[in-house]
Design a protein around this motif. Structure first.
Motif, PDB file in Angstrom:
ATOM      1  N   PRO A  99       0.834  -1.200   0.000  1.00  0.00           N
ATOM      2  CA  PRO A  99       0.000   0.000   0.000  1.00  0.00           C
ATOM      3  C   PRO A  99       0.871   1.253   0.000  1.00  0.00           C
ATOM      4  O   PRO A  99       1.852   1.354   0.730  1.00  0.00           O
ATOM      5  CB  PRO A  99      -0.816  -0.132   1.291  1.00  0.00           C
ATOM      6  CG  PRO A  99      -0.938  -1.626   1.461  1.00  0.00           C
ATOM      7  CD  PRO A  99       0.415  -2.165   1.031  1.00  0.00           C
ATOM      8  N   GLY A 100       0.514   2.176  -0.885  1.00  0.00           N
ATOM      9  CA  GLY A 100       1.269   3.411  -1.042  1.00  0.00           C
ATOM     10  C   GLY A 100       2.189   3.406  -2.248  1.00  0.00           C
ATOM     11  O   GLY A 100       2.647   4.461  -2.678  1.00  0.00           O
ATOM     12  N   TYR A 118      -1.538   2.352  -4.960  1.00  0.00           N
ATOM     13  CA  TYR A 118      -1.998   1.034  -4.539  1.00  0.00           C
ATOM     14  C   TYR A 118      -2.526   1.091  -3.106  1.00  0.00           C
ATOM     15  O   TYR A 118      -1.853   1.578  -2.207  1.00  0.00           O
ATOM     16  CB  TYR A 118      -0.850   0.024  -4.649  1.00  0.00           C
ATOM     17  CG  TYR A 118      -1.235  -1.375  -4.263  1.00  0.00           C
ATOM     18  CD1 TYR A 118      -2.160  -2.085  -5.021  1.00  0.00           C
ATOM     19  CD2 TYR A 118      -0.673  -1.991  -3.158  1.00  0.00           C
ATOM     20  CE1 TYR A 118      -2.523  -3.376  -4.674  1.00  0.00           C
ATOM     21  CE2 TYR A 118      -1.017  -3.281  -2.812  1.00  0.00           C
ATOM     22  CZ  TYR A 118      -1.946  -3.970  -3.563  1.00  0.00           C
ATOM     23  OH  TYR A 118      -2.304  -5.247  -3.216  1.00  0.00           O
ATOM     24  N   ALA A 119      -3.750   0.581  -2.911  1.00  0.00           N
ATOM     25  CA  ALA A 119      -4.398   0.616  -1.603  1.00  0.00           C
ATOM     26  C   ALA A 119      -4.349  -0.725  -0.885  1.00  0.00           C
ATOM     27  O   ALA A 119      -4.440  -0.771   0.339  1.00  0.00           O
ATOM     28  CB  ALA A 119      -5.851   1.060  -1.758  1.00  0.00           C
ATOM     29  N   GLY A 120      -4.239  -1.831  -1.637  1.00  0.00           N
ATOM     30  CA  GLY A 120      -4.199  -3.148  -1.011  1.00  0.00           C
ATOM     31  C   GLY A 120      -5.040  -4.161  -1.764  1.00  0.00           C
ATOM     32  O   GLY A 120      -5.597  -3.864  -2.823  1.00  0.00           O
ATOM     33  N   TRP A 127      -6.790  -3.003  -5.272  1.00  0.00           N
ATOM     34  CA  TRP A 127      -7.454  -1.699  -5.310  1.00  0.00           C
ATOM     35  C   TRP A 127      -6.450  -0.562  -5.381  1.00  0.00           C
ATOM     36  O   TRP A 127      -5.331  -0.681  -4.879  1.00  0.00           O
ATOM     37  CB  TRP A 127      -8.313  -1.516  -4.060  1.00  0.00           C
ATOM     38  CG  TRP A 127      -9.401  -2.522  -3.948  1.00  0.00           C
ATOM     39  CD1 TRP A 127      -9.283  -3.817  -3.502  1.00  0.00           C
ATOM     40  CD2 TRP A 127     -10.771  -2.358  -4.301  1.00  0.00           C
ATOM     41  NE1 TRP A 127     -10.500  -4.450  -3.550  1.00  0.00           N
ATOM     42  CE2 TRP A 127     -11.436  -3.580  -4.036  1.00  0.00           C
ATOM     43  CE3 TRP A 127     -11.511  -1.292  -4.809  1.00  0.00           C
ATOM     44  CZ2 TRP A 127     -12.800  -3.755  -4.267  1.00  0.00           C
ATOM     45  CZ3 TRP A 127     -12.867  -1.463  -5.032  1.00  0.00           C
ATOM     46  CH2 TRP A 127     -13.492  -2.685  -4.763  1.00  0.00           C
ATOM     47  N   MET A 128      -6.878   0.551  -5.982  1.00  0.00           N
ATOM     48  CA  MET A 128      -6.047   1.756  -6.018  1.00  0.00           C
ATOM     49  C   MET A 128      -6.912   3.003  -5.891  1.00  0.00           C
ATOM     50  O   MET A 128      -8.082   3.021  -6.286  1.00  0.00           O
ATOM     51  CB  MET A 128      -5.232   1.830  -7.304  1.00  0.00           C
ATOM     52  CG  MET A 128      -5.999   2.144  -8.554  1.00  0.00           C
ATOM     53  SD  MET A 128      -4.865   2.379  -9.947  1.00  0.00           S
ATOM     54  CE  MET A 128      -6.014   2.374 -11.305  1.00  0.00           C
ATOM     55  N   ILE A 146      -8.134  -2.311  -9.616  1.00  0.00           N
ATOM     56  CA  ILE A 146      -7.157  -2.099 -10.690  1.00  0.00           C
ATOM     57  C   ILE A 146      -7.623  -2.782 -11.970  1.00  0.00           C
ATOM     58  O   ILE A 146      -7.408  -2.263 -13.068  1.00  0.00           O
ATOM     59  CB  ILE A 146      -5.765  -2.591 -10.247  1.00  0.00           C
ATOM     60  CG1 ILE A 146      -5.266  -1.726  -9.085  1.00  0.00           C
ATOM     61  CG2 ILE A 146      -4.773  -2.573 -11.403  1.00  0.00           C
ATOM     62  CD1 ILE A 146      -4.041  -2.264  -8.377  1.00  0.00           C
ATOM     63  N   SER A 147      -8.300  -3.901 -11.846  1.00  0.00           N
ATOM     64  CA  SER A 147      -8.755  -4.658 -13.017  1.00  0.00           C
ATOM     65  C   SER A 147      -9.672  -3.840 -13.917  1.00  0.00           C
ATOM     66  O   SER A 147      -9.774  -4.118 -15.116  1.00  0.00           O
ATOM     67  CB  SER A 147      -9.459  -5.948 -12.580  1.00  0.00           C
ATOM     68  OG  SER A 147     -10.583  -5.653 -11.765  1.00  0.00           O
TER      69      SER A 147
END
Length: 161
Positions: A99-100, A118-120, A127-128, A146-147
């Motif tokens: 993340p980050g 990027y969030a995780g 996720w972002m 992200i997908s």
């Protein structure tokens, strides 16, 4: 003098040292993690802010404007464009992302056209945070899988140096 005010000069000196090491690219792993966490927090705080092409905050953003704004607020200046950010980042595998870190979207590494933070990984998806251009999520800063951005493209990952 209480312990908080007595330790304030030491805290200011420590923060100055961290900021200097980040600017010089000599940050320790712990300092780099703190930088990523701070940038991620800034991006999250911009949730719902409108998308505007070419905008870099503080109330409107395009994708690279959000990432450059977030990292600048966290104490690190990065290039303004998605491709520039990719070129200056330390490229990492999807297995190494944290993340980050930055998420880059492009047809290839020389054709990066989108970036987020990027969030995780949860609920079976990565996720972002990004300034979304599409009407399907609204033209604003959102948390998105992200997908949704990789149809006909690839996701690349980078750490800010």
């Amino acid at each position: 003098m209480n312990s908080v005010s007595a330790s304030r000069p030491a805290l200011i000196a420590a923060l100055g040292a961290v900021t200097a090491s980040l600017m010089l690219g000599t940050a320790s792993p712990a300092e780099a993690a703190t930088l990523k966490q701070a940038a991620l927090k800034v991006a999250k705080a911009r949730k719902g802010d409108p998308y505007q092409y070419g905008a870099a905050g503080p109330h409107r953003f395009d994708c690279s404007g959000l990432t450059s704004y977030s990292y600048k607020k966290a104490g690190k200046t990065i290039p303004r464009t998605a491709q520039g950010q990719y070129n200056k980042s330390r490229h990492i595998s999807w297995k190494s992302r944290q993340p980050g870190d930055l998420v880059f979207i492009g047809r290839n590494s020389k054709g990066i056209y989108h970036v987020g933070i990027y969030a995780g990984f949860w609920s079976g998806k990565s996720w972002m945070w990004n300034a979304n251009t599409g009407s399907y999520r609204g033209r604003k800063v959102v948390l998105a899988p992200i997908s949704e951005y990789t149809a006909g493209a690839h996701a690349y990952y980078g750490q800010v140096k």
